[in-house]
Design an enzyme around this catalytic site. Structure first.
Site, PDB file in Angstrom:
ATOM      1  N   GLY A  15       0.794  -1.213  -0.030  1.00 42.38           N
ATOM      2  CA  GLY A  15      -0.029  -0.106  -0.031  1.00 42.38           C
ATOM      3  C   GLY A  15       0.895   1.185   0.049  1.00 42.38           C
ATOM      4  N   ARG A  88       5.275 -15.688  -4.795  1.00 43.07           N
ATOM      5  CA  ARG A  88       3.740 -16.642  -4.698  1.00 43.07           C
ATOM      6  C   ARG A  88       2.874 -15.698  -5.823  1.00 43.07           C
ATOM      7  NH1 ARG A  88       2.550 -16.140   1.288  1.00 43.07           N
ATOM      8  NH2 ARG A  88       0.436 -16.622   0.306  1.00 43.07           N
ATOM      9  N   ASP A 125       6.134  -5.030   5.568  1.00 41.33           N
ATOM     10  CA  ASP A 125       6.487  -6.405   5.970  1.00 41.33           C
ATOM     11  C   ASP A 125       6.662  -7.306   4.467  1.00 41.33           C
ATOM     12  OD1 ASP A 125       3.815  -6.838   5.934  1.00 41.33           O
ATOM     13  OD2 ASP A 125       3.756  -8.027   7.686  1.00 41.33           O
ATOM     14  N   GLY A 126       5.451  -7.337   4.046  1.00 43.27           N
ATOM     15  CA  GLY A 126       5.451  -8.195   2.932  1.00 43.27           C
ATOM     16  C   GLY A 126       6.451  -8.016   1.810  1.00 43.27           C
ATOM     17  N   THR A 147       4.990   1.831   6.031  1.00 48.80           N
ATOM     18  CA  THR A 147       3.796   1.931   6.093  1.00 48.80           C
ATOM     19  C   THR A 147       3.015   2.839   7.160  1.00 48.80           C
ATOM     20  OG1 THR A 147       2.575   0.293   7.341  1.00 48.80           O
ATOM     21  CG2 THR A 147       4.532   0.173   7.951  1.00 48.80           C
ATOM     22  N   ILE A 148       1.854   3.270   6.611  1.00 50.55           N
ATOM     23  CA  ILE A 148       0.814   4.085   7.695  1.00 50.55           C
ATOM     24  C   ILE A 148       0.622   3.279   9.040  1.00 50.55           C
ATOM     25  CG2 ILE A 148      -0.004   5.348   5.692  1.00 50.55           C
ATOM     26  CD1 ILE A 148      -2.719   3.933   6.257  1.00 50.55           C
ATOM     27  N   ASP A 149       0.467   2.117   8.701  1.00 48.21           N
ATOM     28  CA  ASP A 149       0.262   1.465  10.016  1.00 48.21           C
ATOM     29  C   ASP A 149       1.323   1.423  11.057  1.00 48.21           C
ATOM     30  OD1 ASP A 149      -1.719   0.623   8.421  1.00 48.21           O
ATOM     31  OD2 ASP A 149      -0.795  -1.254   7.599  1.00 48.21           O
ATOM     32  N   ASP A 151       3.561  -0.618  11.897  1.00 47.23           N
ATOM     33  CA  ASP A 151       3.632  -2.137  12.621  1.00 47.23           C
ATOM     34  C   ASP A 151       4.654  -3.024  12.274  1.00 47.23           C
ATOM     35  OD1 ASP A 151       3.080  -2.498   9.787  1.00 47.23           O
ATOM     36  OD2 ASP A 151       1.496  -3.943  10.187  1.00 47.23           O
ATOM     37  N   MET A 191      -7.604   2.586   9.461  1.00 42.34           N
ATOM     38  CA  MET A 191      -6.875   1.270   8.912  1.00 42.34           C
ATOM     39  C   MET A 191      -5.951   1.090  10.060  1.00 42.34           C
ATOM     40  SD  MET A 191      -5.913   1.794   5.023  1.00 42.34           S
ATOM     41  CE  MET A 191      -7.024   1.549   3.795  1.00 42.34           C
ATOM     42  N   ARG A 193      -4.378  -2.450  10.153  1.00 40.97           N
ATOM     43  CA  ARG A 193      -4.244  -3.953   9.947  1.00 40.97           C
ATOM     44  C   ARG A 193      -4.105  -4.663  11.222  1.00 40.97           C
ATOM     45  NH1 ARG A 193       0.302  -6.467   6.463  1.00 40.97           N
ATOM     46  NH2 ARG A 193       1.616  -5.343   7.918  1.00 40.97           N
TER      47      ARG A 193
END
Ligand code: F6P
Length: 368
Positions: A15, A88, A125-126, A147-149, A151, A191, A193
């Site tokens: 994102g 993947r 992280d991904g 990330t805005i999260d 985390d 948001m 996660r």
């Protein structure tokens, strides 16, 4: 001994977050000042996996001119995706069903073909897990946390978070006046996660009455009690901030969508909370989902500065011969930590942290 660097690639994955363009600019300028050539990969790795889909071949030369005037812009000039994990990759099998296929060799071959010596991967992280896998397979890689999260582990903060929290707080301020005017419960879903950083920081700063975060499973009756207590005190409106990953005691996350080749999409818990609170308190409730608004806009000064610092540090790290590292903020400095140390770890809100204690001292309910 590693050969010297002449050409590097940059990509942005997952994102978008305010500050991505500032990182890109810092990388390009710091690399150009060392005489290196920079190339941007379109849409994470898509530009290498599907060059035919891009008028510029999916790999674009980045010069001083191409990064002029972008520090303050949200989004990413390179584009991004949270679907195209080359390890993947979702592809249709012979029956047309989507299955995950490992296409990482194609990416490595493209790096060779384009004579790219290293990758600066900007992502969450991904994306950093993918970057770490490429490092394990021999590519020179530096990761920049985004990330805005907020985390991601081992960095005090990521860029994008401050912008998201500032905007969420402004929205909560605006919702206060309408909640008060209509004597309503306003539920604000944000948001984040599986971490409650945005909800917590914006909720405390915006003086919410209740904040529901994934780290503290809630009992809706306790939240209703808080609202009723306010009503009894003559305050007949309430603001409840709900993280998209909030879940009731004994319950699980509210998931909007599951799809092959990407993480599950959270969302909908705000609606559920609003509905239950209306039933339990008899007070009219409305829900506002801030969603992707939190990812937009111009980065705050704080986010711009750490984004620029991260970008320049990523180039310094490569120049110093580092690889397989992530840049992190460890005030007052930035350092490098092994990518493998952050992969698979989510930095959750510690339930006994000072901000939670502050919120409790202010009388904010966590529904526990
Ligand atoms: O990780 C950033 C994030 O914005 C999360 O807060 C949110 O759950 C997710 O991305 C949404 O992603 P999408 O762009 O697929 O809606």
């Amino acid at each position: 001994m590693t050969h010297s660097i002449q050409r590097i690639a940059i990509n942005t994955g997952g994102g978008d977050a305010p500050g991505l363009n500032a990182v890109i600019r810092a990388v390009v300028l710091a690399a150009s000042n060392r005489g290196w050539e920079c190339f941007g990969i379109r849409d994470s790795y898509e530009g290498l996996l599907h060059p035919e889909r891009y008028p510029d071949g999916g790999l674009v030369r980045l010069t001083r001119e191409s990064v002029r005037g972008i520090t303050h812009l949200g989004g990413t000039i390179l584009g991004t995706t949270n679907r195209g994990n080359p390890l993947r990759y979702p592809m249709p099998d012979e029956t047309g069903r989507l299955v995950e296929v490992d296409r990482s060799d194609e990416v490595l071959a493209a790096f060779k073909r384009h004579r790219l010596d290293a990758l600066i991967a900007i992502g969450g992280d991904g994306s950093l897990a993918i970057a770490n896998e490429f490092y394990r397979r021999g590519l020179r890689v530096i990761g920049v946390p985004k990330t805005i999260d907020n985390d991601l582990d081992l960095t005090v903060v990521t860029f994008g978070f401050d912008t998201a929290v500032s905007f969420a707080t402004e929205c909560i301020d605006r919702l206060h006046t309408t909640a008060q005017a209509h004597h309503r419960i306003m539920v604000v879903e944000v948001m984040g996660r599986y971490a409650g950083w945005i909800a917590l920081n914006a909720g405390v700063s915006g003086t919410a009455d209740a904040i529901l975060i994934p780290e503290i499973p809630y009992d809706i009756h306790k939240v209703a009690e808080k609202v009723n207590q306010r009503i009894a005190e003559g305050r007949d409106f309430a603001i409840v901030v709900v993280a998209e990953g909030a879940r009731p005691v004994g319950g699980s996350y509210t998931v909007l969508e599951r799809e092959v080749g990407r993480a599950e999409r959270l969302g909908g818990v705000g609606q559920k909370v609003a509905h239950e609170l209306q039933e339990l308190t008899g007070k009219e409730a409305r829900v506002v989902v801030l969603g992707h608004l939190l990812r937009g806009g111009s980065p705050t000064t704080f986010d711009r500065l750490i984004a620029l610092r991260f970008g320049a540090a990523a180039v310094r790290a490569l120049a110093e011969g580092e690889s397989g590292k992530m840049i992190c903020l460890d005030p007052p400095t930035v350092r490098y930590v092994p990518l493998e140390k952050i992969v698979g770890h989510i930095k959750a809100v510690p339930v006994d942290c000072d901000t939670i204690l502050t919120a409790r001292d202010l009388g904010i309910s966590f529904g526990d």
